[in-house]
Design a protein around this motif. Structure first.
Motif, PDB file in Angstrom:
ATOM      1  N   ILE A  17       0.837  -1.209   0.000  1.00  0.00           N
ATOM      2  CA  ILE A  17       0.000   0.000   0.000  1.00  0.00           C
ATOM      3  C   ILE A  17       0.869   1.255   0.000  1.00  0.00           C
ATOM      4  CG2 ILE A  17      -1.641   1.337   1.370  1.00  0.00           C
ATOM      5  CD1 ILE A  17      -2.896  -1.300   2.250  1.00  0.00           C
ATOM      6  N   SER A  18       1.950   1.239   0.783  1.00  0.00           N
ATOM      7  CA  SER A  18       2.856   2.389   0.832  1.00  0.00           C
ATOM      8  C   SER A  18       3.483   2.634  -0.536  1.00  0.00           C
ATOM      9  CB  SER A  18       3.956   2.151   1.877  1.00  0.00           C
ATOM     10  OG  SER A  18       3.416   1.981   3.164  1.00  0.00           O
ATOM     11  N   TRP A  19       3.876   1.555  -1.214  1.00  0.00           N
ATOM     12  CA  TRP A  19       4.457   1.670  -2.558  1.00  0.00           C
ATOM     13  C   TRP A  19       3.440   2.278  -3.530  1.00  0.00           C
ATOM     14  CZ3 TRP A  19       6.763  -3.088  -5.640  1.00  0.00           C
ATOM     15  CH2 TRP A  19       7.509  -2.590  -6.718  1.00  0.00           C
ATOM     16  N   THR A  20       2.202   1.799  -3.450  1.00  0.00           N
ATOM     17  CA  THR A  20       1.147   2.311  -4.324  1.00  0.00           C
ATOM     18  C   THR A  20       0.886   3.790  -4.066  1.00  0.00           C
ATOM     19  OG1 THR A  20       0.094   0.133  -4.396  1.00  0.00           O
ATOM     20  CG2 THR A  20      -1.260   2.031  -5.005  1.00  0.00           C
ATOM     21  N   LEU A  21       0.818   4.183  -2.790  1.00  0.00           N
ATOM     22  CA  LEU A  21       0.583   5.584  -2.455  1.00  0.00           C
ATOM     23  C   LEU A  21       1.725   6.469  -2.943  1.00  0.00           C
ATOM     24  CD1 LEU A  21      -0.894   5.245   1.156  1.00  0.00           C
ATOM     25  CD2 LEU A  21      -2.130   5.775  -0.954  1.00  0.00           C
ATOM     26  N   PHE A  22       2.953   5.975  -2.811  1.00  0.00           N
ATOM     27  CA  PHE A  22       4.102   6.734  -3.298  1.00  0.00           C
ATOM     28  C   PHE A  22       4.021   6.940  -4.802  1.00  0.00           C
ATOM     29  CE2 PHE A  22       8.366   6.442  -5.250  1.00  0.00           C
ATOM     30  CZ  PHE A  22       8.872   7.672  -4.834  1.00  0.00           C
ATOM     31  N   GLN A  23       3.697   5.864  -5.522  1.00  0.00           N
ATOM     32  CA  GLN A  23       3.621   5.964  -6.985  1.00  0.00           C
ATOM     33  C   GLN A  23       2.477   6.874  -7.420  1.00  0.00           C
ATOM     34  OE1 GLN A  23       6.964   3.667  -8.101  1.00  0.00           O
ATOM     35  NE2 GLN A  23       5.553   4.724  -9.436  1.00  0.00           N
ATOM     36  N   LEU A  24       1.358   6.850  -6.692  1.00  0.00           N
ATOM     37  CA  LEU A  24       0.249   7.744  -7.016  1.00  0.00           C
ATOM     38  C   LEU A  24       0.633   9.195  -6.737  1.00  0.00           C
ATOM     39  CD1 LEU A  24      -2.801   5.706  -5.659  1.00  0.00           C
ATOM     40  CD2 LEU A  24      -2.123   6.055  -8.044  1.00  0.00           C
ATOM     41  N   TYR A  25       1.366   9.414  -5.659  1.00  0.00           N
ATOM     42  CA  TYR A  25       1.871  10.764  -5.364  1.00  0.00           C
ATOM     43  C   TYR A  25       2.761  11.265  -6.493  1.00  0.00           C
ATOM     44  CZ  TYR A  25       4.516  14.501  -3.122  1.00  0.00           C
ATOM     45  OH  TYR A  25       5.113  15.703  -2.838  1.00  0.00           O
ATOM     46  N   VAL A  26       3.604  10.364  -6.996  1.00  0.00           N
ATOM     47  CA  VAL A  26       4.514  10.718  -8.090  1.00  0.00           C
ATOM     48  C   VAL A  26       3.736  11.174  -9.315  1.00  0.00           C
ATOM     49  CG1 VAL A  26       6.143   9.747  -9.754  1.00  0.00           C
ATOM     50  CG2 VAL A  26       6.432   9.283  -7.332  1.00  0.00           C
ATOM     51  N   VAL A  27       2.724  10.410  -9.689  1.00  0.00           N
ATOM     52  CA  VAL A  27       2.005  10.726 -10.928  1.00  0.00           C
ATOM     53  C   VAL A  27       1.059  11.916 -10.755  1.00  0.00           C
ATOM     54  CG1 VAL A  27      -0.022   9.225 -10.630  1.00  0.00           C
ATOM     55  CG2 VAL A  27       0.912   9.606 -12.913  1.00  0.00           C
ATOM     56  N   VAL A 171      14.486   0.188 -14.792  1.00  0.00           N
ATOM     57  CA  VAL A 171      13.835   0.720 -13.590  1.00  0.00           C
ATOM     58  C   VAL A 171      13.029   1.958 -13.935  1.00  0.00           C
ATOM     59  CG1 VAL A 171      14.235   1.776 -11.328  1.00  0.00           C
ATOM     60  CG2 VAL A 171      15.519  -0.253 -11.997  1.00  0.00           C
ATOM     61  N   GLY A 172      13.540   2.789 -14.842  1.00  0.00           N
ATOM     62  CA  GLY A 172      12.799   3.967 -15.256  1.00  0.00           C
ATOM     63  C   GLY A 172      11.471   3.612 -15.898  1.00  0.00           C
ATOM     64  N   VAL A 173      11.469   2.607 -16.756  1.00  0.00           N
ATOM     65  CA  VAL A 173      10.229   2.158 -17.399  1.00  0.00           C
ATOM     66  C   VAL A 173       9.283   1.557 -16.365  1.00  0.00           C
ATOM     67  CG1 VAL A 173       9.255   0.550 -19.075  1.00  0.00           C
ATOM     68  CG2 VAL A 173      11.344   1.806 -19.627  1.00  0.00           C
ATOM     69  N   SER A 174       9.842   0.789 -15.435  1.00  0.00           N
ATOM     70  CA  SER A 174       9.017   0.182 -14.391  1.00  0.00           C
ATOM     71  C   SER A 174       8.364   1.241 -13.513  1.00  0.00           C
ATOM     72  CB  SER A 174       9.879  -0.749 -13.524  1.00  0.00           C
ATOM     73  OG  SER A 174       9.130  -1.263 -12.442  1.00  0.00           O
ATOM     74  N   ALA A 175       9.150   2.236 -13.097  1.00  0.00           N
ATOM     75  CA  ALA A 175       8.622   3.271 -12.205  1.00  0.00           C
ATOM     76  C   ALA A 175       7.659   4.209 -12.914  1.00  0.00           C
ATOM     77  CB  ALA A 175       9.782   4.081 -11.612  1.00  0.00           C
ATOM     78  N   GLY A 176       7.873   4.434 -14.215  1.00  0.00           N
ATOM     79  CA  GLY A 176       7.064   5.411 -14.921  1.00  0.00           C
ATOM     80  C   GLY A 176       5.884   4.853 -15.692  1.00  0.00           C
ATOM     81  N   LEU A 177       5.937   3.551 -16.027  1.00  0.00           N
ATOM     82  CA  LEU A 177       4.875   2.982 -16.856  1.00  0.00           C
ATOM     83  C   LEU A 177       4.339   1.652 -16.335  1.00  0.00           C
ATOM     84  CD1 LEU A 177       6.369   3.691 -20.409  1.00  0.00           C
ATOM     85  CD2 LEU A 177       4.435   4.856 -19.351  1.00  0.00           C
ATOM     86  N   VAL A 178       5.230   0.683 -16.176  1.00  0.00           N
ATOM     87  CA  VAL A 178       4.808  -0.685 -15.890  1.00  0.00           C
ATOM     88  C   VAL A 178       3.990  -0.768 -14.602  1.00  0.00           C
ATOM     89  CG1 VAL A 178       5.587  -3.034 -15.401  1.00  0.00           C
ATOM     90  CG2 VAL A 178       6.738  -1.670 -17.156  1.00  0.00           C
ATOM     91  N   PHE A 179       4.448  -0.070 -13.558  1.00  0.00           N
ATOM     92  CA  PHE A 179       3.751  -0.120 -12.277  1.00  0.00           C
ATOM     93  C   PHE A 179       2.291   0.291 -12.438  1.00  0.00           C
ATOM     94  CE2 PHE A 179       2.180   1.402  -8.266  1.00  0.00           C
ATOM     95  CZ  PHE A 179       2.703   0.531  -7.348  1.00  0.00           C
ATOM     96  N   TYR A 180       2.042   1.347 -13.203  1.00  0.00           N
ATOM     97  CA  TYR A 180       0.681   1.857 -13.351  1.00  0.00           C
ATOM     98  C   TYR A 180      -0.189   0.930 -14.187  1.00  0.00           C
ATOM     99  CZ  TYR A 180       2.932   5.942 -11.425  1.00  0.00           C
ATOM    100  OH  TYR A 180       3.646   6.777 -10.609  1.00  0.00           O
ATOM    101  N   PHE A 181       0.399   0.274 -15.190  1.00  0.00           N
ATOM    102  CA  PHE A 181      -0.354  -0.713 -15.954  1.00  0.00           C
ATOM    103  C   PHE A 181      -0.790  -1.874 -15.057  1.00  0.00           C
ATOM    104  CE2 PHE A 181       1.536   1.248 -19.796  1.00  0.00           C
ATOM    105  CZ  PHE A 181       0.394   1.332 -20.572  1.00  0.00           C
ATOM    106  N   ILE A 182       0.127  -2.348 -14.218  1.00  0.00           N
ATOM    107  CA  ILE A 182      -0.207  -3.450 -13.306  1.00  0.00           C
ATOM    108  C   ILE A 182      -1.274  -3.013 -12.314  1.00  0.00           C
ATOM    109  CG2 ILE A 182       0.691  -4.950 -11.491  1.00  0.00           C
ATOM    110  CD1 ILE A 182       3.377  -4.919 -12.966  1.00  0.00           C
ATOM    111  N   LEU A 183      -1.117  -1.799 -11.749  1.00  0.00           N
ATOM    112  CA  LEU A 183      -2.087  -1.279 -10.784  1.00  0.00           C
ATOM    113  C   LEU A 183      -3.462  -1.142 -11.415  1.00  0.00           C
ATOM    114  CD1 LEU A 183      -2.457  -0.157  -7.901  1.00  0.00           C
ATOM    115  CD2 LEU A 183      -1.934   2.104  -8.834  1.00  0.00           C
ATOM    116  N   PHE A 184      -3.520  -0.567 -12.613  1.00  0.00           N
ATOM    117  CA  PHE A 184      -4.794  -0.417 -13.321  1.00  0.00           C
ATOM    118  C   PHE A 184      -5.415  -1.782 -13.608  1.00  0.00           C
ATOM    119  CE2 PHE A 184      -7.028  -0.293 -17.441  1.00  0.00           C
ATOM    120  CZ  PHE A 184      -8.065   0.553 -17.102  1.00  0.00           C
ATOM    121  N   GLY A 185      -4.569  -2.732 -14.009  1.00  0.00           N
ATOM    122  CA  GLY A 185      -5.080  -4.074 -14.300  1.00  0.00           C
ATOM    123  C   GLY A 185      -5.690  -4.731 -13.082  1.00  0.00           C
TER     124      GLY A 185
END
Length: 204
Positions: A17-27, A171-185
Motif C-alpha cells: 500500500i505504501s508503494w502504491t501511495l508513493f507511486q500515485l503521489y509521483v504521478v 527501472v525507469g520504465v518500471s517506475a514510470g509505466l509498468v507499475f501503473y499498468f499493473i495497478l490499473f489491471g
C-alpha cells in the motif's frame, strides 16, 4: 470484521500500500527526479520481494534476518528522502560520496542480489555476480575482454548514485509505466472489468 482488517496490518500489505501511495503521489504531483524516484521504487520492490519470498516460514532466526533486511531497506528509503537535496544536485564522480552513502549503496546492491536469487533463481543471480566480478577484475583479462577496472567506491557510486547502474532504463520504465499498468489491471480485475470485457466479446 476484525480478521479482514487485520490482513491490512501485515507487513507485506503495508509495504504494498505504501508503494502504491508513493507511486500515485509521483504521478499526481509530477515528482520525477530519477535519483529519488528510481531508488525508492527499487527499495519498495526489494522489500516486497523479501516479504513475499521469505527465507523460512517457521525458523525464527531466518525470519529475524528477513525482518532486519526489510528494516535496512526501509532505512535506505528514509536516507534518500532525508538527503534529497544533496543527492539530487550532486555531480556524479566529481563530488565525493558521504560515508553513509556507501553503506546505503552496499545495502541496496546486496539485497537486490538476494531478492534476485529468491525470485529468479540461481541462474540470473550467478550471471549478475559474474558481471559484478567482471567490473572489478576485467583489468586482469586479455584482449577484447580487458578494461581498466573500477574501484569499490566507483562501483557503488555508479550503481547506486547515478541513473546508469541499477537505476537505468528498465527501472525507469518500471517506475514510470509498468507499475501503473499493473495497478490499473488489478483495479480492473477486482472491479469486474475483466468480466465486462469478456461479456462484450461474447456479445460481439
Amino acid at each position: 470484521d476484525k480478521r479482514a482488517w487485520s490482513s491490512y496490518l501485515k507487513p507485506v500489505t503495508i509495504v504494498a500500500i505504501s508503494w502504491t501511495l508513493f507511486q500515485l503521489y509521483v504521478v499526481i504531483y509530477g515528482f520525477t527526479d530519477p535519483m529519488i524516484l528510481y531508488p525508492v521504487h527499487t527499495c519498495f520492490g526489494i522489500a516486497l520481494g523479501i516479504l513475499t519470498k521469505p527465507l523460512s516460514q517457521d525458523n525464527m532466526f531466518l525470519k529475524t534476518i528477513d525482518t532486519i533486511a526489510v528494516i535496512l531497506i526501509g532505512g535506505v528509503v528514509f536516507y534518500m528522502f532525508y538527503n534529497f537535496e544533496r543527492i539530487t544536485t550532486r555531480v556524479a564522480f566529481v563530488e565525493s560520496l558521504e560515508p553513509l552513502d556507501f553503506v546505503a549503496g552496499i545495502v541496496v546492491i546486496a539485497l537486490l542480489i538476494e531478492v534476485s536469487r529468491r525470485t529468479l533463481g540461481y541462474a540470473m543471480t550467478i550471471i549478475g555476480l559474474i558481471s559484478v566480478g567482471y567490473a572489478f577484475w576485467g583489468s586482469q583479462l586479455p584482449g577484447l575482454l580487458w578494461h581498466r577496472g573500477i574501484s569499490l567506491e566507483g562501483f557503488i557510486e555508479l550503481e547506486a548514485f547515478t541513473p546508469n547502474g541499477m537505476y537505468g532504463l528498465p527501472v525507469g520504465v518500471s517506475a514510470g509505466l509498468v507499475f501503473y499498468f499493473i495497478l490499473f489491471g488489478k483495479f480492473l480485475a477486482y472491479g469486474g472489468g475483466g468480466a465486462l470485457f469478456n461479456d462484450l466479446g461474447i456479445l460481439a
